[in-house]
Design a protein around this motif. Structure first.
Motif, PDB file in Angstrom:
ATOM      1  N   HIS A  81     -10.182   4.683  -4.778  1.00 37.24           N
ATOM      2  CA  HIS A  81      -9.984   3.488  -4.024  1.00 37.24           C
ATOM      3  C   HIS A  81     -10.019   2.216  -4.948  1.00 37.24           C
ATOM      4  N   LEU A 106      -9.213  -1.361   2.536  1.00 35.93           N
ATOM      5  CA  LEU A 106      -8.413  -0.323   2.354  1.00 35.93           C
ATOM      6  C   LEU A 106      -8.256   0.493   3.537  1.00 35.93           C
ATOM      7  N   LEU A 119       0.777  -1.224  -0.033  1.00 30.35           N
ATOM      8  CA  LEU A 119      -0.229  -0.119   0.004  1.00 30.35           C
ATOM      9  C   LEU A 119       1.077   1.281   0.109  1.00 30.35           C
ATOM     10  N   GLN A 179      -8.292   1.819  -7.919  1.00 24.65           N
ATOM     11  CA  GLN A 179      -6.874   1.995  -8.225  1.00 24.65           C
ATOM     12  C   GLN A 179      -5.983   1.355  -7.198  1.00 24.65           C
ATOM     13  N   LEU A 180      -6.267   1.912  -6.026  1.00 23.31           N
ATOM     14  CA  LEU A 180      -5.335   0.940  -4.843  1.00 23.31           C
ATOM     15  C   LEU A 180      -5.963  -0.369  -4.523  1.00 23.31           C
ATOM     16  N   ILE A 202      -5.358   8.789  -5.711  1.00 20.98           N
ATOM     17  CA  ILE A 202      -5.463   7.481  -6.283  1.00 20.98           C
ATOM     18  C   ILE A 202      -6.894   7.073  -5.839  1.00 20.98           C
ATOM     19  N   GLU A 218      -4.156  -2.386  -7.073  1.00 21.86           N
ATOM     20  CA  GLU A 218      -2.800  -2.475  -7.412  1.00 21.86           C
ATOM     21  C   GLU A 218      -2.311  -3.536  -5.990  1.00 21.86           C
ATOM     22  N   ALA A 243       2.713   1.566  -3.317  1.00 23.86           N
ATOM     23  CA  ALA A 243       1.922   2.219  -4.336  1.00 23.86           C
ATOM     24  C   ALA A 243       1.506   3.598  -4.138  1.00 23.86           C
ATOM     25  N   LEU A 244       1.081   4.056  -3.018  1.00 22.45           N
ATOM     26  CA  LEU A 244       1.067   5.706  -2.799  1.00 22.45           C
ATOM     27  C   LEU A 244       2.408   6.399  -3.378  1.00 22.45           C
TER      28      LEU A 244
END
Length: 236
Positions: free
Chosen positions: A180, A199, A166, A182-183, A178, A186, A169-170
């Motif tokens: 929800h 999340l 996480l 998309q995260l 980004i 990923e 990714a950020l």
């Protein structure tokens, strides 16, 4: 002294009054400008001129701006700032999911637009200059990506595998919102793209480990109803 050659901005907008306002605003700051009034013309100009940033209206006469964004993202990483009269949260999420970097709702003031442009251009320049940089530094946080080690105030912090994915990714999208979806895609994969509660739980844990005050986060920022953003100014 040779005058500074500023960045080229491609404006894709069909409304004459808005184009005039943006033309005056941008040229007064020294930006070079290319203009298109349809989605197809905008795509052609983006391919021909390789602009440094794209300002894109969603309500174009031939193609919806979302479709233009998706087509651009098939081959271009140029920052895209969407300018739209659509105020619904869903429209912002769709634009960001399609690949836009930022979203401004009309009407907006020139100062805010110029600030968003400066941040987007700095972020793009930073990405291009050190995209292989193995260490990411933000405030009192240092992330050694090569060795998968995280330090806060020079003390090592241990993250779970999900928390680490996480965070990275950020970092990859630092400074950008980004969504929800998309995260989730990923970090967990497409099968979990609707499980927003996953999340929220892991983001809460991440804040407690990395933020000085998890209740008032300094850099792991929530964008209500949309997603998250790693608050990051490459010049800060």
């Amino acid at each position: 002294m040779t005058p500074e050659i500023k960045e080229l901005i491609l404006l894709i907008e069909d409304e004459p009054q808005m184009r005039r306002f943006l033309r005056i605003t941008l040229q007064s700051q020294g930006y070079r400008l290319s203009e298109a009034t349809t989605g197809q013309e905008g795509l052609a100009q983006a391919a021909a001129h390789n602009p440094d940033l794209i300002l894109l209206d969603l309500g174009l006469p031939d193609l919806d701006g979302l479709e233009v964004t998706k087509k651009l993202r098939e081959w271009s990483r140029t920052p895209i700032i969407v300018l739209s009269a659509r105020e619904q949260e869903r429209d912002k999420v769709l634009a960001l999911d399609a690949g836009a970097d930022d979203y401004l709702t009309k009407p907006f003031n020139a100062g805010e637009l110029l600030a968003r442009i400066r941040v987007a251009l700095r972020h793009a320049a930073k990405q291009n200059s050190d995209q292989n940089e193995p260490v990411f530094i933000l405030h009192n946080l240092r992330v050694d990506l090569a060795h998968r080690r995280i330090f806060r105030d020079e003390k090592e912090v241990h993250l779970t595998p999900i928390e680490y994915k996480l965070l990275t990714a950020l970092i990859r999208h630092a400074g950008k919102v980004i969504t929800h979806r998309q995260l989730l895609t990923e970090v967990w994969g497409p099968a979990q793209e609707e499980e927003v509660q996953y999340l929220r739980v892991h983001m809460t844990h991440l804040r407690h480990k990395l933020e000085s005050d998890p209740t008032r986060p300094a850099f792991l920022i929530n964008e209500p109803g949309i997603g998250y953003r790693l608050q990051y100014d490459p010049e800060g």
